[in-house]
Design a protein around this motif. Sequence first.
Motif, PDB file in Angstrom:
ATOM      1  N   ALA A 119     -60.048 -65.896 -14.225  1.00 20.27           N
ATOM      2  CA  ALA A 119     -59.833 -65.933 -15.665  1.00 20.27           C
ATOM      3  C   ALA A 119     -60.351 -67.234 -16.272  1.00 20.27           C
ATOM      4  N   THR A 120     -60.245 -67.330 -17.588  1.00 17.52           N
ATOM      5  CA  THR A 120     -60.563 -68.547 -18.311  1.00 17.52           C
ATOM      6  C   THR A 120     -59.266 -69.292 -18.593  1.00 17.52           C
ATOM      7  N   LEU A 121     -59.170 -70.518 -18.099  1.00 18.14           N
ATOM      8  CA  LEU A 121     -57.995 -71.348 -18.350  1.00 18.14           C
ATOM      9  C   LEU A 121     -58.298 -72.297 -19.502  1.00 18.14           C
ATOM     10  N   ILE A 122     -57.416 -72.299 -20.486  1.00 16.29           N
ATOM     11  CA  ILE A 122     -57.588 -73.093 -21.697  1.00 16.29           C
ATOM     12  C   ILE A 122     -56.551 -74.213 -21.719  1.00 16.29           C
ATOM     13  N   GLY A 126     -57.366 -76.727 -26.503  1.00 15.50           N
ATOM     14  CA  GLY A 126     -58.285 -75.654 -26.823  1.00 15.50           C
ATOM     15  C   GLY A 126     -59.595 -75.664 -26.062  1.00 15.50           C
ATOM     16  N   SER A 127     -59.805 -76.635 -25.179  1.00 20.07           N
ATOM     17  CA  SER A 127     -61.042 -76.679 -24.402  1.00 20.07           C
ATOM     18  C   SER A 127     -60.897 -75.836 -23.138  1.00 20.07           C
ATOM     19  N   VAL A 128     -62.028 -75.498 -22.538  1.00 19.14           N
ATOM     20  CA  VAL A 128     -62.016 -74.704 -21.304  1.00 19.14           C
ATOM     21  C   VAL A 128     -61.770 -75.634 -20.124  1.00 19.14           C
ATOM     22  N   GLN A 129     -60.678 -75.417 -19.425  1.00 18.93           N
ATOM     23  CA  GLN A 129     -60.400 -76.193 -18.216  1.00 18.93           C
ATOM     24  C   GLN A 129     -61.114 -75.600 -17.016  1.00 18.93           C
ATOM     25  N   SER A 130     -61.119 -74.267 -16.939  1.00 22.63           N
ATOM     26  CA  SER A 130     -61.751 -73.620 -15.789  1.00 22.63           C
ATOM     27  C   SER A 130     -62.293 -72.255 -16.167  1.00 22.63           C
ATOM     28  N   SER A 145     -66.034 -76.088 -16.052  1.00 18.11           N
ATOM     29  CA  SER A 145     -65.425 -76.256 -17.370  1.00 18.11           C
ATOM     30  C   SER A 145     -66.334 -75.768 -18.482  1.00 18.11           C
ATOM     31  N   GLN A 146     -67.604 -75.510 -18.151  1.00 22.51           N
ATOM     32  CA  GLN A 146     -68.527 -75.007 -19.158  1.00 22.51           C
ATOM     33  C   GLN A 146     -68.400 -73.496 -19.248  1.00 22.51           C
ATOM     34  N   GLU A 147     -68.905 -72.932 -20.339  1.00 24.12           N
ATOM     35  CA  GLU A 147     -68.847 -71.493 -20.514  1.00 24.12           C
ATOM     36  C   GLU A 147     -70.197 -70.842 -20.232  1.00 24.12           C
ATOM     37  N   ALA A 221     -55.895 -67.666 -20.419  1.00 24.06           N
ATOM     38  CA  ALA A 221     -54.525 -68.140 -20.252  1.00 24.06           C
ATOM     39  C   ALA A 221     -54.457 -69.605 -20.657  1.00 24.06           C
ATOM     40  N   LEU A 222     -53.420 -69.954 -21.394  1.00 22.49           N
ATOM     41  CA  LEU A 222     -53.152 -71.356 -21.744  1.00 22.49           C
ATOM     42  C   LEU A 222     -52.524 -72.037 -20.533  1.00 22.49           C
TER      43      LEU A 222
END
Length: 331
Positions: A119-122, A126-130, A145-147, A221-222
Amino acid sequence: MHPAGTPRSTVVVITWQGREHLGACLDALGRQTRPHRVLVVDNASTDGTRELLLEHPTRPVVLRTATNLGYAGGLAVALPQVHTPFMAWLNDDAAPEPDWLEELERTLDEQPSTAAATATLITPTGSVQSSGVRLTAQGYGADRSQEGTDPPVEGSGTATPSSDVPEVFGLCGGATLLRTSVLRAIGGVPAGFFCYYEDTDTSWRLRLAGHDVVWAPRARALHQHGVSTKPGSPRFHRWNERNRLLMLLRCAPAEPAVRELLRFAAITALLPLRRLRGRVVPSAANFRVGLRLGVLVEVLGRLPAVLVERRRIGGRSRVPRQVVWQRWAGR
């Protein structure tokens, strides 16, 4: 086929002293758009987590351990209790969006050759952690961390997913979904890691067995990150350095595995000399000689068992270790 409304996923949440943040995680699971089973492994918490779990309206199934087994150990004891086609790993300080599980299940349904969707961890800002895990040239597992996506490499020995779902080296254990049968077939979770690198080690073994791992961008997910383990602490660095070396010795080609072990030992031996000569040494805990010596003692003490595990992993592999390394290291 599962009838409509029948859970296809068991969401496993590992917690230790999680009373302050676990409720938000369970609340978010209660809002999921897909039916699922929740299994919480309570690692001998003493802070009121037990009472929170008893009182929470989602009424999760709870497995309490006598001692703290860590994240990896908790996942390992949970796996035999998972009887659904999919097993989700979710940190207790993560709060998934309502369609998180739906997006992960849909991704695996559309990708039959894929064994795991990450998943995308936020972060709270608000930035992308993973967006999954990448493999560095030194064999570290690092969050993407990049998209952006990683381009395919011809002749890699692994299949490229047929849709526009981005392929990544590995899954981030903070919020991911795996095929339960595949996880069992590759040997489960390395319980002895305690904490950290259980996800990168699992990703290595999935890759060696010929399976794909993809990122599901819309499964979000936050994540508070490191509430229990305190990134930057001595324990954090001990687990990271030890488990990276153990993972490489278990999974990677012999040359980089031995190289990284020797490099770690050489840096450890040279640190006192650098200080004697007045040279600057980083203040981070992983540059403390005592911590590093402890890591070496642990790794060498486990070496006989690790070499047995390496042989077992090799026996299950369909893709050569060198092919996986060349495809992903340094990406």
